[in-house]
Structure formats: C-alpha cells, structure tokens
Motif scaffolding. Sequence first.
Motif, short mmCIF file in Angstrom:
data_model
loop_
_atom_site.label_atom_id
_atom_site.label_comp_id
_atom_site.label_asym_id
_atom_site.label_seq_id
_atom_site.Cartn_x
_atom_site.Cartn_y
_atom_site.Cartn_z
N ALA A 46 0.80 -1.23 0.00
CA ALA A 46 0.00 0.00 0.00
C ALA A 46 0.83 1.28 0.00
CB ALA A 46 -0.98 0.00 1.17
N ILE A 47 1.79 1.34 -0.88
CA ILE A 47 2.54 2.59 -1.07
C ILE A 47 2.00 3.29 -2.31
CG2 ILE A 47 4.38 1.77 -2.62
CD1 ILE A 47 6.33 3.33 -0.70
N TRP A 48 2.13 4.61 -2.35
CA TRP A 48 1.65 5.39 -3.49
C TRP A 48 2.64 5.21 -4.64
CZ3 TRP A 48 3.16 8.94 -6.98
CH2 TRP A 48 2.17 9.68 -7.65
N PHE A 49 2.22 4.48 -5.66
CA PHE A 49 3.03 4.29 -6.85
C PHE A 49 2.15 3.69 -7.95
CE2 PHE A 49 6.04 1.53 -9.38
CZ PHE A 49 6.64 2.58 -10.05
N PRO A 50 2.01 4.36 -9.10
CA PRO A 50 1.12 3.87 -10.16
C PRO A 50 1.71 2.65 -10.88
CG PRO A 50 1.49 6.24 -10.35
CD PRO A 50 2.54 5.70 -9.41
N PHE A 51 1.56 1.48 -10.27
CA PHE A 51 2.12 0.24 -10.81
C PHE A 51 1.04 -0.57 -11.51
CE2 PHE A 51 3.09 -4.36 -9.97
CZ PHE A 51 4.11 -4.48 -10.91
N GLU A 52 1.25 -0.81 -12.81
CA GLU A 52 0.37 -1.65 -13.62
C GLU A 52 -1.09 -1.24 -13.49
OE1 GLU A 52 1.09 -3.65 -15.91
OE2 GLU A 52 3.24 -3.97 -15.59
N VAL A 53 -1.35 0.02 -13.85
CA VAL A 53 -2.73 0.52 -13.88
C VAL A 53 -2.88 1.34 -15.17
CG1 VAL A 53 -2.10 2.53 -12.45
CG2 VAL A 53 -4.51 1.81 -12.62
N HIS A 54 -4.00 1.14 -15.84
CA HIS A 54 -4.21 1.75 -17.16
C HIS A 54 -5.64 2.28 -17.26
CE1 HIS A 54 -0.54 -0.49 -18.20
NE2 HIS A 54 -1.12 -1.54 -17.64
N PRO A 55 -5.86 3.29 -18.15
CA PRO A 55 -4.89 4.00 -18.99
C PRO A 55 -4.05 4.97 -18.17
CG PRO A 55 -7.07 4.93 -19.28
CD PRO A 55 -7.23 3.74 -18.39
N ILE A 56 -2.83 5.21 -18.61
CA ILE A 56 -1.86 5.96 -17.83
C ILE A 56 -2.33 7.38 -17.53
CG2 ILE A 56 0.45 6.96 -17.90
CD1 ILE A 56 1.36 4.39 -19.35
N GLU A 57 -2.90 8.06 -18.54
CA GLU A 57 -3.30 9.46 -18.35
C GLU A 57 -4.36 9.59 -17.25
OE1 GLU A 57 -5.29 13.14 -20.89
OE2 GLU A 57 -4.30 11.50 -21.96
N LYS A 58 -5.37 8.73 -17.29
CA LYS A 58 -6.41 8.77 -16.26
C LYS A 58 -5.86 8.33 -14.91
CE LYS A 58 -10.60 8.14 -19.04
NZ LYS A 58 -11.79 7.26 -19.27
#
Length: 314
Positions: A46-58
């Motif tokens: 549960a750390i803040w890091f955009p890992f493997e989530v799509h779409p990137i812009e949203k």
Amino acid sequence: MQKKVVVVGSGIVGLTTALQLQEKGFQVEIVSKEPFQKTLSHKVGAIWFPFEVHPIEKANKWAAYSYQKYLEEVSLKNGVSIIPFMVVYNSESDTSWTSHLPDDQVRKAHDHELPKGVENAFLAQVPLAEPPLYLPYLFQKFLDADGQFILKEVKSLQEMASLGCRVVNCTGMGAKDLCRDIHLKPMRGQILRCEKLTGASCVNSTEPGKLTYIFNRSTDSIVGGTDYINDYNEQVDDVDTQKILDRLKTSGLSEKQPEVLEILVGLRPLRSEVRFEYDAEYSNIFHNYGHGGAGFTVAWGCAMELADRFKKQL
C-alpha cells in the motif's frame, strides 16, 4: 429523490468510494462477501506508486488526487505517513507520474545514492498507508457517518442490480466471474512481511518477472515480490520466497537477510484499463474495478470522480 447507493466490495476501492459518496450526501450501504480484513487490500504494501494501472493518463490524474488526499490524512493513528521512496527506471519505463507530484517532492537520484547495478532512479516523497491501521480507520469512519455494512456474497450482475437504485461494483478480481470480463486478469503477488529494515524504501519494476521492492512501515518492512500474470495460485510458494530474498541480496538494498515474519499471497486485478463506467445491460450498476497493482494509489481519485458524477446526476 433517491440518495441511497449500494457499494459492493469492502477493499480500499469500496471503502473510499463509500466515503466519498457519503461526503456528497448519499446514504451508503456496503455489501461484501468478506470483511475488509480478508480482502486483498489488507495484504498489500500500500505505497503510493502507479504500478500496472491503465490507462496511464487517467491513472495519473486519479493518483494525483489521491496523493493530496493522503497528505490531509497523515497521522500515526490511521497508518498514513509520507516516506522517502526510490523508484528505479530505465528507457522503457513510464515516468509520467513524476510530473503529477509537487516539484519539491521528486528528483532524480544522484549517482552515489543509487543501489548496486542501478543507473537511473527517482527519489520521491510519497504516501504509505499501512492496511492494518488504515482500513479499520476508514471502515469506522464509514460507520460513524451512518454507513451500513452487510456481509453477503453477490453471485450475479442481476442480483447486484436488484440491491438498489444505484449500485457501484468494487469487487476487484471478483468481477472476473460476475461480469465474465475477459479483459480482467490476475497478477499474482507474493510478499514477505519482515522485521523492519534499515535501508531505503525502493521499487524496481523494470524487469517483468523480477519485481523487487522494500516498503518500510512503522514496525516492519514489506519485501517483494512477484508479478505473474494469469497465475491464480493463492498458496505460498517457497521457491518464490527464496527468489525474493535472493533478489533483495543482489540488489544491494539490504545488507543482511531479514527475518521473515509472515508470507502473504494475493491476486491483483489487472485489466487492459480500469473499468470505470455504467453497465450496458444493468443501467443502475457503475463499475469501478481493475486497478492492477495501484488500488491504494488511485482509489481516492476514482472515488472522487464517481461521487461527483453521481451528485450531478441527482
């Protein structure tokens, strides 16, 4: 005017959705087949890091809102803190997330700060939410705002649609069967909860199949991990445990092998893109699932956008 909303699912996405809806004046009921203590959200680092989530812009937009929300919630009592975090990257890495942080909260690491064998990394100040403290805090906040919780398994979209005039589907991997979603795949994660380490919190996700990270929490450290796609195995794999420890040693992130206190396994809900839309057949169901390895990172942002949309539709 009907202001009741039923949220299905009690993980981080379900809880944040429920709370944001309550802030907009809705009466909210959570229906879940399991309490929050048994969800995937309770197991993760549960750390803040955009890992493997799509779409990137949203995802970056949702993550930016979540970042600000966590800043408001920093407290020793709820498990939220801001910690220094090193993110290793290479020429193929998406680093657009850095542009959504305050300028004074992220920078490129200097050569002397880099772990062994690493050429490039960012140093950032990011939120860390410790699930054993943060999820009970959110759930109690939900109950204190007159929220209702029902322990019940929903077995079909038809049954889900019958729960209320407005229903939000926050079932994570459960949506695979509920929605017959061919775009939703499990990404198996195995992590080690260890004695607290003295090194820096860090992640290296540049090589698929060799995910390496350390998240230092208040009393322990989370060491990982695995990122196996389409792997449904939820049992502890001793081979993976050894691989994780070996990568930790060779990474130079820890001078000694840590004492392993607990081994946890969960399935991240990986999707081609987060499903954030009304159902085509059941028009009262709004889907909010498929957040990959970034549930805690984007949950508040998704919840805010959803609650605003519901409010405008009243």
